[in-house]
Design a protein around this motif. Structure first.
Motif, PDB file in Angstrom:
ATOM      1  N   THR A 191      26.525  43.354 -13.345  1.00 47.82           N
ATOM      2  CA  THR A 191      26.990  44.715 -13.083  1.00 47.82           C
ATOM      3  C   THR A 191      28.464  44.813 -13.444  1.00 47.82           C
ATOM      4  O   THR A 191      29.326  44.318 -12.713  1.00 47.82           O
ATOM      5  CB  THR A 191      26.773  45.093 -11.611  1.00 47.82           C
ATOM      6  OG1 THR A 191      25.392  44.902 -11.272  1.00 47.82           O
ATOM      7  CG2 THR A 191      27.144  46.541 -11.368  1.00 47.82           C
ATOM      8  N   CYS A 219      20.379  35.711 -16.390  1.00 47.87           N
ATOM      9  CA  CYS A 219      21.760  36.006 -15.984  1.00 47.87           C
ATOM     10  C   CYS A 219      22.514  36.513 -17.201  1.00 47.87           C
ATOM     11  O   CYS A 219      22.022  36.459 -18.329  1.00 47.87           O
ATOM     12  CB  CYS A 219      22.451  34.780 -15.381  1.00 47.87           C
ATOM     13  SG  CYS A 219      22.672  33.395 -16.527  1.00 47.87           S
ATOM     14  N   PRO A 227      23.866  40.302  -7.624  1.00 50.22           N
ATOM     15  CA  PRO A 227      24.729  40.160  -8.808  1.00 50.22           C
ATOM     16  C   PRO A 227      25.996  39.383  -8.469  1.00 50.22           C
ATOM     17  O   PRO A 227      26.455  39.362  -7.321  1.00 50.22           O
ATOM     18  CB  PRO A 227      25.054  41.618  -9.178  1.00 50.22           C
ATOM     19  CG  PRO A 227      24.025  42.443  -8.494  1.00 50.22           C
ATOM     20  CD  PRO A 227      23.656  41.703  -7.250  1.00 50.22           C
ATOM     21  N   ASP A 279      22.081  42.959 -18.401  1.00 49.74           N
ATOM     22  CA  ASP A 279      21.692  44.056 -17.538  1.00 49.74           C
ATOM     23  C   ASP A 279      20.341  43.751 -16.906  1.00 49.74           C
ATOM     24  O   ASP A 279      19.533  42.995 -17.459  1.00 49.74           O
ATOM     25  CB  ASP A 279      21.595  45.356 -18.344  1.00 49.74           C
ATOM     26  CG  ASP A 279      22.928  45.755 -18.956  1.00 49.74           C
ATOM     27  OD1 ASP A 279      23.971  45.477 -18.325  1.00 49.74           O
ATOM     28  OD2 ASP A 279      22.936  46.312 -20.065  1.00 49.74           O
ATOM     29  N   ARG A 280      20.095  44.356 -15.763  1.00 55.78           N
ATOM     30  CA  ARG A 280      18.809  44.147 -15.102  1.00 55.78           C
ATOM     31  C   ARG A 280      17.693  44.768 -15.940  1.00 55.78           C
ATOM     32  O   ARG A 280      17.765  45.939 -16.321  1.00 55.78           O
ATOM     33  CB  ARG A 280      18.821  44.772 -13.707  1.00 55.78           C
ATOM     34  CG  ARG A 280      17.530  44.523 -12.922  1.00 55.78           C
ATOM     35  CD  ARG A 280      17.632  45.036 -11.504  1.00 55.78           C
ATOM     36  NE  ARG A 280      16.387  44.806 -10.779  1.00 55.78           N
ATOM     37  CZ  ARG A 280      16.034  43.661 -10.236  1.00 55.78           C
ATOM     38  NH1 ARG A 280      16.845  42.621 -10.341  1.00 55.78           N
ATOM     39  NH2 ARG A 280      14.894  43.515  -9.592  1.00 55.78           N
ATOM     40  N   SER A 312      21.679  40.201 -12.350  1.00 58.99           N
ATOM     41  CA  SER A 312      22.120  41.233 -13.287  1.00 58.99           C
ATOM     42  C   SER A 312      23.640  41.285 -13.310  1.00 58.99           C
ATOM     43  O   SER A 312      24.301  41.099 -12.288  1.00 58.99           O
ATOM     44  CB  SER A 312      21.547  42.596 -12.900  1.00 58.99           C
ATOM     45  OG  SER A 312      21.868  42.915 -11.564  1.00 58.99           O
TER      46      SER A 312
END
Length: 369
Positions: free
Chosen positions: A144, A122, A303, A125-126, A142
């Motif tokens: 965002t 967490c 997200p 970014d993914r 992720s």
């Protein structure tokens, strides 16, 4: 009734209660390890921790570990590995939550510390698909960053905005964020300009704290700041949230909009942001599914959704009003002290776009000096 019968009569309810609660014992004994990328507690990561703990409730306990290393090379993290290995002492957690990219990379490299434990990332970014595919039983939330939402918000709240100054660092992912800002600004380029201090042609080395403070102080009254992320300076030195909050509090001459709540309460007005506590609560929901036997690698974790949140005192300072249904904290008490409209560099924004060019020249000169 004999004494023996009385004893059994008293023990019977306790035996029944123990039989009923027996299936719950493994769940109550579960332990979740929360790995932090930072070296110690901060208000932000402790809000995330609070959300995780509250979300788990009585289903599991949370142990925190901070990746305090004496350097950034592999040997430094080998020492962290040995320290953490001793702390766990064979008591492997049932699940691991990695807060941030450093913690995620550490958990992947030293997976033998957590044999069989699902990994949930967490606050980052993914990762690329190939990294996730090699990470075993892994999924994550992720982060965002709400870029377009905040650009639209700036022009909805301040239609006369002529300049947006986007603040970012040189960490991986910042370039993508700045590309998203460029795209989100396209509908407004006929009326405003966008600047990325520290990332301009011929001077793209990023910002240090001195230049960041000068930038915040130099944004004119018809400009606005969009604070994307700033976790380290141009030299790669980590920058604490408290330091950033003090810079905003002391030097910002125009409203600062935020994409996260790490420095919320510093005098920034707010905006669409991802709250740390909500992120922790979302991670808890994934952990609970994992403890219930679901394979996290097959989950589609969503997200954390941004919320619209404002500092009432900061809004009043800049003569702004929160949109309907927005969350408002820190309402103004009495008269709000106005800050100087003109930036400390003496730029006269009454010249409109011509002053924007002067600002750009000023910033370039500051960074090269």
């Amino acid at each position: 009734m004999s004494e023996r019968n009385v004893t059994w009569f008293r023990l019977l309810p306790m035996l029944i209660l123990a039989w009923v609660l027996a299936p719950c014992v493994p769940a109550l004994a579960a332990e979740v390890l929360l790995l932090h990328s930072g070296t110690g507690p901060t208000p932000w990561n402790q809000r995330l921790t609070s959300g995780l703990i509250e979300g788990l409730g009585s289903a599991a306990s949370v142990r925190q570990a901070f990746l305090k290393a004496d350097g950034s090379d592999e040997d430094a993290y080998d020492a962290v590995y040995r320290r953490l290995s001793g702390a766990l002492a064979g008591d492997a957690p049932e699940a691991v939550v990695a807060e941030g990219p450093v913690a995620f990379a550490f958990a992947r490299k030293y997976a033998d510390l957590f044999p069989g434990a699902p990994l949930i990332f967490c606050a980052m970014d993914r990762p690329a698909s190939e990294i996730l595919s090699r990470s075993g039983n892994c999924t994550g939330l992720s982060m965002t960053v709400p870029v377009r939402e905040n650009i639209d918000l700036i022009f909805a709240m301040r239609p006369d905005t002529r300049l947006v100054v986007a603040i970012a660092d040189r960490t991986p992912g910042s370039a993508r964020l700045m590309d998203r800002v460029d795209q989100a600004m396209r509908p407004y380029l006929h009326r405003a300009q966008i600047m990325f201090p520290g990332f301009e042609a011929g001077d793209d080395q990023g910002l240090d704290l001195h230049a960041l403070g000068d930038t915040l102080a130099s944004v004119p009254s018809t400009g606005a700041v969009l604070f994307l992320r700033f976790s380290e300076d141009r030299e790669g030195t980590p920058v604490p949230d408290e330091t950033l909050a003090a810079l905003i509090r002391d030097r910002a001459a125009s409203p600062v909009f935020l994409a996260g709540d790490a420095v919320f309460g510093s005098g920034a007005v707010g905006g669409w942001m991802i709250p740390a506590k909500d992120m922790g609560a979302d991670a808890a929901r994934v952990v609970l599914k994992a403890l219930d036997g679901e394979k996290v690698s097959e989950m589609l974790a969503r997200p954390t959704r941004p919320v619209l949140r404002f500092d009432g005192t900061a809004l009043a300072r800049y003569g702004l009003k929160a949109p309907d249904k927005a969350e408002l904290v820190n309402p103004p008490a009495g008269k709000v002290e106005e800050r100087p409209i003109l930036p400390v560099t003496g730029l006269a924004w009454a010249l409109g776009l011509a002053a924007t060019a002067a600002l750009a020249a000023f910033l370039r000169g500051r960074y090269k000096a």
